[in-house]
Design a protein around this motif. Structure first.
Motif, mmCIF file in Angstrom:
data_model
loop_
_atom_site.group_PDB
_atom_site.id
_atom_site.type_symbol
_atom_site.label_atom_id
_atom_site.label_comp_id
_atom_site.label_asym_id
_atom_site.label_seq_id
_atom_site.Cartn_x
_atom_site.Cartn_y
_atom_site.Cartn_z
ATOM 1 N N GLU A 201 0.819 -1.205 0.000
ATOM 2 C CA GLU A 201 0.000 0.000 0.000
ATOM 3 C C GLU A 201 0.855 1.258 0.000
ATOM 4 O OE1 GLU A 201 0.774 -1.116 4.233
ATOM 5 O OE2 GLU A 201 0.216 -2.174 2.401
ATOM 6 N N GLU A 202 2.104 1.128 0.437
ATOM 7 C CA GLU A 202 3.027 2.259 0.435
ATOM 8 C C GLU A 202 4.058 2.160 -0.687
ATOM 9 O OE1 GLU A 202 2.843 4.928 2.217
ATOM 10 O OE2 GLU A 202 1.121 4.240 3.416
ATOM 11 N N ASN A 203 4.697 0.979 -0.830
ATOM 12 C CA ASN A 203 5.815 0.885 -1.787
ATOM 13 C C ASN A 203 5.401 0.426 -3.174
ATOM 14 O OD1 ASN A 203 5.952 -2.116 -1.917
ATOM 15 N ND2 ASN A 203 6.629 -1.958 0.218
ATOM 16 N N LYS A 204 4.149 -0.012 -3.347
ATOM 17 C CA LYS A 204 3.597 -0.406 -4.647
ATOM 18 C C LYS A 204 4.384 -1.516 -5.333
ATOM 19 C CE LYS A 204 0.752 3.040 -3.999
ATOM 20 N NZ LYS A 204 1.359 3.702 -2.830
ATOM 21 N N GLY A 205 5.084 -2.327 -4.545
ATOM 22 C CA GLY A 205 5.809 -3.462 -5.109
ATOM 23 C C GLY A 205 7.271 -3.201 -5.395
ATOM 24 N N TYR A 206 7.740 -1.995 -5.099
ATOM 25 C CA TYR A 206 9.156 -1.667 -5.311
ATOM 26 C C TYR A 206 9.998 -2.127 -4.115
ATOM 27 C CZ TYR A 206 7.876 1.079 -9.397
ATOM 28 O OH TYR A 206 7.407 1.464 -10.629
ATOM 29 N N ALA A 207 11.303 -2.010 -4.253
ATOM 30 C CA ALA A 207 12.237 -2.594 -3.281
ATOM 31 C C ALA A 207 12.461 -1.685 -2.080
ATOM 32 C CB ALA A 207 13.567 -2.919 -3.962
ATOM 33 N N ALA A 208 11.407 -1.310 -1.395
ATOM 34 C CA ALA A 208 11.512 -0.529 -0.164
ATOM 35 C C ALA A 208 11.966 -1.436 0.980
ATOM 36 C CB ALA A 208 10.162 0.107 0.170
ATOM 37 N N PRO A 209 12.516 -0.883 2.078
ATOM 38 C CA PRO A 209 13.056 -1.705 3.168
ATOM 39 C C PRO A 209 12.065 -2.718 3.730
ATOM 40 C CG PRO A 209 13.796 0.559 3.421
ATOM 41 C CD PRO A 209 12.815 0.557 2.282
ATOM 42 N N GLU A 210 10.803 -2.319 3.949
ATOM 43 C CA GLU A 210 9.840 -3.256 4.531
ATOM 44 C C GLU A 210 9.516 -4.386 3.549
ATOM 45 O OE1 GLU A 210 7.359 -0.079 2.488
ATOM 46 O OE2 GLU A 210 9.196 -0.167 3.681
ATOM 47 N N HIS A 211 9.563 -4.075 2.269
ATOM 48 C CA HIS A 211 9.318 -5.109 1.254
ATOM 49 C C HIS A 211 10.470 -6.116 1.239
ATOM 50 C CE1 HIS A 211 7.962 -5.969 -3.178
ATOM 51 N NE2 HIS A 211 7.940 -7.037 -2.412
ATOM 52 N N LEU A 212 11.692 -5.622 1.295
ATOM 53 C CA LEU A 212 12.860 -6.508 1.296
ATOM 54 C C LEU A 212 12.887 -7.366 2.564
ATOM 55 C CD1 LEU A 212 15.607 -4.074 -0.049
ATOM 56 C CD2 LEU A 212 14.192 -5.683 -1.338
#
Length: 271
Positions: A201-212
Motif C-alpha cells: 500500500e506504500e511501496n507499490k511493489g518496489y524494493a523498499a526496506p519493509e518489502h525486502l
C-alpha cells in the motif's frame, strides 16, 4: 556597466512544464493522430508492468493545467488529474502484463504486450506513437519497417518515435504516465491486504526496506516476479539472471535497490 547572465540550472531546465510543442510539429509533418505512451512498474519486484496511452489530434487543446510526469506529482494530485485527462484526450487506455507473463516472456516482451493491449483498447489507430526513452520496446524485432496496425496475421505495431525525457516535454506522454501510475498503484493497494507484510500500500511493489525484509522473512508471493533474483530470497531463483539495478520509475526511488534486475543487457536486447 556590463551584466552577467547566470546560466540556467539543471533544476530550472527540468522544471519546465510539458506542452504540445513536439506533438504539433509531428502533426505538421503529417502524423495527425498521435499516441503518447509511457510505462510504470518496470523496476518493481512485484505486480504488473503497466503502460498508459493517450491519443490526441489537431483539434486537441492544451493539456489540463498541472499535467506533468507522474513522478513529479503527489499521489493525490495524480488521482485528481485522471478525470481531467480523460475529458481532454481524444482517447485513452491502460494495459498491463502480469508477473507470470513477465516471468514467461521477459520484461521487454512484457512491456510490448502491455503496450499493445493499451493500443488495442483505444478506438482510433494512431499515426505515430511517442515513446518515452531511447529504446523502442513497443516494436517487435520482426516488425521493424512495418507500418500497419493490423494485417492478416494479427496486430502489428504502428510507427514509433522515441524521445528521451518525453514525459517532461510532451503533454500526451506525461498524461499517459499519470494514467498508468494511478491504475497500477490502485492494483497494488488492492492486493496489499492479502499480503500485509510486504507494505504494498506504500511501496507499490518496489524494493523498499519493509518489502525486502518481508521477502527475506516470508519469501515470494504469486505476485512477485519469480524469474528475478529477488533480494533475500534464496533457493527459489536458481538460474536467474545476475543481480543488478532495475530501472527507477517510482517517485520514491525505491526501485533502485540492488539485486533485483530481471535480465542482463544482452537478454533484454534479444527480446
Amino acid at each position: 556597466m556590463a551584466t552577467t547572465r547566470r546560466p540556467a540550472t539543471r533544476k530550472a531546465a527540468t522544471s519546465r512544464k510539458p506542452s504540445l510543442r513536439v506533438e504539433r510539429q509531428l502533426q505538421r509533418d503529417g502524423h495527425r493522430v498521435l499516441a503518447g505512451m509511457d510505462e510504470v512498474g518496470r523496476g518493481a519486484l512485484a505486480g504488473p508492468v503497466t503502460v498508459g496511452v493517450v491519443l490526441i489530434d489537431e483539434t486537441s487543446r492544451s493539456a489540463p493545467t498541472g499535467v506533468k510526469d507522474s513522478k513529479l506529482l503527489t499521489p493525490a494530485a495524480r488521482v485528481a488529474m485522471v478525470p481531467k485527462i480523460r475529458r481532454w484526450a481524444l482517447d485513452f487506455a491502460v494495459g498491463h502484463a502480469s508477473p507470470a507473463e513477465i516471468d514467461e516472456i521477459g520484461i521487454i516482451a512484457a512491456l510490448r504486450l502491455a503496450g499493445m493491449r493499451a493500443l488495442a483498447a483505444v478506438g482510433t489507430v494512431p499515426d505515430l506513437v511517442i515513446l518515452d526513452g531511447n529504446h523502442d520496446w513497443l516494436t517487435a524485432p520482426d516488425e521493424v519497417g512495418l507500418f500497419a496496425f493490423a494485417d492478416e496475421s494479427g496486430p502489428v505495431t504502428p510507427p514509433v518515435t522515441t524521445m528521451i525525457k518525453a514525459d517532461l516535454k510532451c503533454s500526451s506522454v506525461a498524461a499517459a504516465s499519470v494514467l498508468a501510475k494511478v491504475e497500477r498503484d490502485a492494483l497494488m493497494v488492492a492486493a496489499a491486504p492479502e499480503h500485509p507484510a510486504y507494505g504494498w500500500e506504500e511501496n507499490k511493489g518496489y524494493a523498499a526496506p519493509e518489502h525486502l525484509a518481508a521477502l527475506e522473512a516470508y519469501g515470494a508471493t504469486d505476485l512477485h516476479r519469480r524469474s528475478w533474483r529477488l533480494p533475500g530470497v534464496a533457493g527459489e531463483n536458481e538460474g536467474a539472471a545476475p543481480a543488478g539495478l532495475p530501472v527507477d520509475d517510482d517517485e520514491t526511488g525505491a526501485g533502485t535497490a540492488a539485486g533485483a534486475t530481471p535480465e542482463t543487457s544482452a537478454e533484454m536486447i534479444a527480446r
